[in-house]
Scaffold this motif. Structure first.
Motif, PDB file in Angstrom:
ATOM      1  N   ASP A  26       0.822  -1.216   0.000  1.00 56.88           N
ATOM      2  CA  ASP A  26       0.000   0.000   0.000  1.00 56.88           C
ATOM      3  C   ASP A  26       0.854   1.263   0.000  1.00 56.88           C
ATOM      4  O   ASP A  26       0.327   2.357  -0.208  1.00 56.88           O
ATOM      5  N   ALA A  27       2.155   1.120   0.231  1.00 59.43           N
ATOM      6  CA  ALA A  27       3.038   2.286   0.256  1.00 59.43           C
ATOM      7  C   ALA A  27       3.407   2.785  -1.137  1.00 59.43           C
ATOM      8  O   ALA A  27       3.980   3.862  -1.278  1.00 59.43           O
ATOM      9  N   PHE A  28       3.083   2.021  -2.187  1.00 66.43           N
ATOM     10  CA  PHE A  28       3.323   2.504  -3.554  1.00 66.43           C
ATOM     11  C   PHE A  28       2.442   3.721  -3.821  1.00 66.43           C
ATOM     12  O   PHE A  28       1.368   3.855  -3.235  1.00 66.43           O
ATOM     13  N   LYS A  29       2.863   4.578  -4.733  1.00 68.93           N
ATOM     14  CA  LYS A  29       2.088   5.771  -5.081  1.00 68.93           C
ATOM     15  C   LYS A  29       0.812   5.419  -5.832  1.00 68.93           C
ATOM     16  O   LYS A  29      -0.099   6.229  -5.921  1.00 68.93           O
ATOM     17  N   TRP A  30       0.767   4.233  -6.440  1.00 68.78           N
ATOM     18  CA  TRP A  30      -0.414   3.776  -7.169  1.00 68.78           C
ATOM     19  C   TRP A  30      -0.583   2.286  -6.894  1.00 68.78           C
ATOM     20  O   TRP A  30       0.350   1.613  -6.447  1.00 68.78           O
ATOM     21  N   PRO A  31      -1.772   1.742  -7.156  1.00 70.70           N
ATOM     22  CA  PRO A  31      -2.016   0.321  -6.855  1.00 70.70           C
ATOM     23  C   PRO A  31      -1.113  -0.615  -7.659  1.00 70.70           C
ATOM     24  O   PRO A  31      -0.820  -0.352  -8.823  1.00 70.70           O
ATOM     25  N   VAL A  32      -0.705  -1.710  -7.018  1.00 68.21           N
ATOM     26  CA  VAL A  32       0.084  -2.746  -7.700  1.00 68.21           C
ATOM     27  C   VAL A  32      -0.619  -4.102  -7.620  1.00 68.21           C
ATOM     28  O   VAL A  32       0.015  -5.142  -7.759  1.00 68.21           O
ATOM     29  N   THR A  33      -1.919  -4.079  -7.434  1.00 65.62           N
ATOM     30  CA  THR A  33      -2.677  -5.329  -7.310  1.00 65.62           C
ATOM     31  C   THR A  33      -2.674  -6.129  -8.601  1.00 65.62           C
ATOM     32  O   THR A  33      -2.685  -7.369  -8.566  1.00 65.62           O
ATOM     33  N   ARG A  34      -2.652  -5.472  -9.753  1.00 63.52           N
ATOM     34  CA  ARG A  34      -2.616  -6.210 -11.023  1.00 63.52           C
ATOM     35  C   ARG A  34      -1.302  -6.973 -11.149  1.00 63.52           C
ATOM     36  O   ARG A  34      -1.275  -8.124 -11.590  1.00 63.52           O
ATOM     37  N   GLU A  35      -0.206  -6.345 -10.753  1.00 64.74           N
ATOM     38  CA  GLU A  35       1.094  -7.008 -10.797  1.00 64.74           C
ATOM     39  C   GLU A  35       1.102  -8.214  -9.853  1.00 64.74           C
ATOM     40  O   GLU A  35       1.620  -9.278 -10.191  1.00 64.74           O
ATOM     41  N   GLN A  36       0.507  -8.036  -8.676  1.00 60.70           N
ATOM     42  CA  GLN A  36       0.449  -9.132  -7.714  1.00 60.70           C
ATOM     43  C   GLN A  36      -0.312 -10.325  -8.296  1.00 60.70           C
ATOM     44  O   GLN A  36       0.026 -11.467  -8.006  1.00 60.70           O
ATOM     45  N   ALA A  37      -1.296 -10.065  -9.117  1.00 62.16           N
ATOM     46  CA  ALA A  37      -2.051 -11.147  -9.755  1.00 62.16           C
ATOM     47  C   ALA A  37      -1.282 -11.764 -10.919  1.00 62.16           C
ATOM     48  O   ALA A  37      -1.360 -12.975 -11.148  1.00 62.16           O
ATOM     49  N   LEU A  38      -0.525 -10.947 -11.666  1.00 62.23           N
ATOM     50  CA  LEU A  38       0.188 -11.428 -12.855  1.00 62.23           C
ATOM     51  C   LEU A  38       1.500 -12.156 -12.547  1.00 62.23           C
ATOM     52  O   LEU A  38       1.847 -13.125 -13.228  1.00 62.23           O
ATOM     53  N   PHE A  39       2.260 -11.681 -11.572  1.00 63.06           N
ATOM     54  CA  PHE A  39       3.608 -12.208 -11.355  1.00 63.06           C
ATOM     55  C   PHE A  39       3.670 -13.707 -11.036  1.00 63.06           C
ATOM     56  O   PHE A  39       4.546 -14.397 -11.566  1.00 63.06           O
ATOM     57  N   PRO A  40       2.791 -14.262 -10.205  1.00 55.84           N
ATOM     58  CA  PRO A  40       2.931 -15.699  -9.898  1.00 55.84           C
ATOM     59  C   PRO A  40       2.851 -16.613 -11.115  1.00 55.84           C
ATOM     60  O   PRO A  40       3.482 -17.663 -11.129  1.00 55.84           O
ATOM     61  N   ALA A  41       2.087 -16.248 -12.130  1.00 52.97           N
ATOM     62  CA  ALA A  41       1.924 -17.104 -13.309  1.00 52.97           C
ATOM     63  C   ALA A  41       2.665 -16.571 -14.536  1.00 52.97           C
ATOM     64  O   ALA A  41       2.416 -17.013 -15.653  1.00 52.97           O
ATOM     65  N   ALA A  42       3.600 -15.628 -14.326  1.00 49.30           N
ATOM     66  CA  ALA A  42       4.319 -15.032 -15.459  1.00 49.30           C
ATOM     67  C   ALA A  42       5.128 -16.098 -16.199  1.00 49.30           C
ATOM     68  O   ALA A  42       5.906 -16.825 -15.589  1.00 49.30           O
ATOM     69  N   PRO A  43       4.941 -16.197 -17.528  1.00 46.86           N
ATOM     70  CA  PRO A  43       5.707 -17.187 -18.296  1.00 46.86           C
ATOM     71  C   PRO A  43       7.182 -16.788 -18.411  1.00 46.86           C
ATOM     72  O   PRO A  43       7.523 -15.606 -18.363  1.00 46.86           O
ATOM     73  N   ALA A  44       8.026 -17.786 -18.593  1.00 46.18           N
ATOM     74  CA  ALA A  44       9.464 -17.566 -18.739  1.00 46.18           C
ATOM     75  C   ALA A  44       9.760 -16.827 -20.044  1.00 46.18           C
ATOM     76  O   ALA A  44       9.069 -17.017 -21.045  1.00 46.18           O
ATOM     77  N   ALA A  45      10.789 -15.984 -20.015  1.00 51.52           N
ATOM     78  CA  ALA A  45      11.191 -15.233 -21.204  1.00 51.52           C
ATOM     79  C   ALA A  45      12.702 -15.073 -21.212  1.00 51.52           C
ATOM     80  O   ALA A  45      13.355 -15.073 -20.165  1.00 51.52           O
ATOM     81  N   GLN A  46      13.233 -14.945 -22.411  1.00 49.45           N
ATOM     82  CA  GLN A  46      14.661 -14.693 -22.603  1.00 49.45           C
ATOM     83  C   GLN A  46      14.845 -13.246 -23.054  1.00 49.45           C
ATOM     84  O   GLN A  46      13.906 -12.619 -23.546  1.00 49.45           O
TER      85      GLN A  46
END
Length: 162
Positions: A26-46
């Protein structure tokens, strides 16, 4: 008296810990809830991968001295650190937000020039998200340059700001 002082210290320490935990994401200047939802299932990339607005990727980074950056990073990366490049097609709206899971430097290059960020928020107390940076860009292709990472992996989300 000694028991009272120890008890008071324990209460204060617990309150400080709770406040720090509450400050977290909550200390971010804007919400990061979308990132919290996306990061666990983020596909691998090179390095060199294509990013899509609205998604996240989990990059396998390489030694920065092996990367051919389009332009030198604005902040020279320390020896022994890691990085990657990526491509993104900027939509007509033009403003994008890049969020990183850990400490690293991000440059966005368009038409051969680095684009200055329009906003930055970084928090060390949010598990899994370290910083979020906004850029106002022109519609079309852009190159993302990641450098100075101390770890060999980095999750990156690219989103339209809320």
């Amino acid at each position: 008296m000694k028991t009272f002082v120890i008890s008071l210290f324990a209460i204060l320490a617990g309150t400080c810990s709770a406040m720090a935990a509450g400050a977290g994401c909550d200390a971010f200047k804007w919400p990061v809830t979308r990132e919290q939802a996306l990061f666990p299932a983020a596909p691998a990339a090179q390095s060199g991968a294509d990013l899509t607005v609205g998604q996240a990727m989990d990059f396998a980074l390489v030694a920065v001295d092996t990367i051919s950056f389009e332009i030198p990073p604005e902040r020279a990366p320390a020896a022994g650190t890691f990085g990657a490049t990526a491509n993104v097609t900027v939509p007509p709206e033009g403003e994008l937000q890049f969020s990183l899971s850990d400490e690293a430097w991000i440059d966005v290059v368009q038409d051969g020039h680095a684009v200055k960020s329009t906003g930055f928020s970084g928090v060390k107390t949010c598990p899994g998200i370290r910083k979020s940076v906004r850029f106002k860009l022109s519609a079309g292709p852009a190159t993302i340059q990641l450098s100075g990472a101390k770890k060999e992996t980095l999750k990156v989300a690219v989103l339209a700001p809320e």
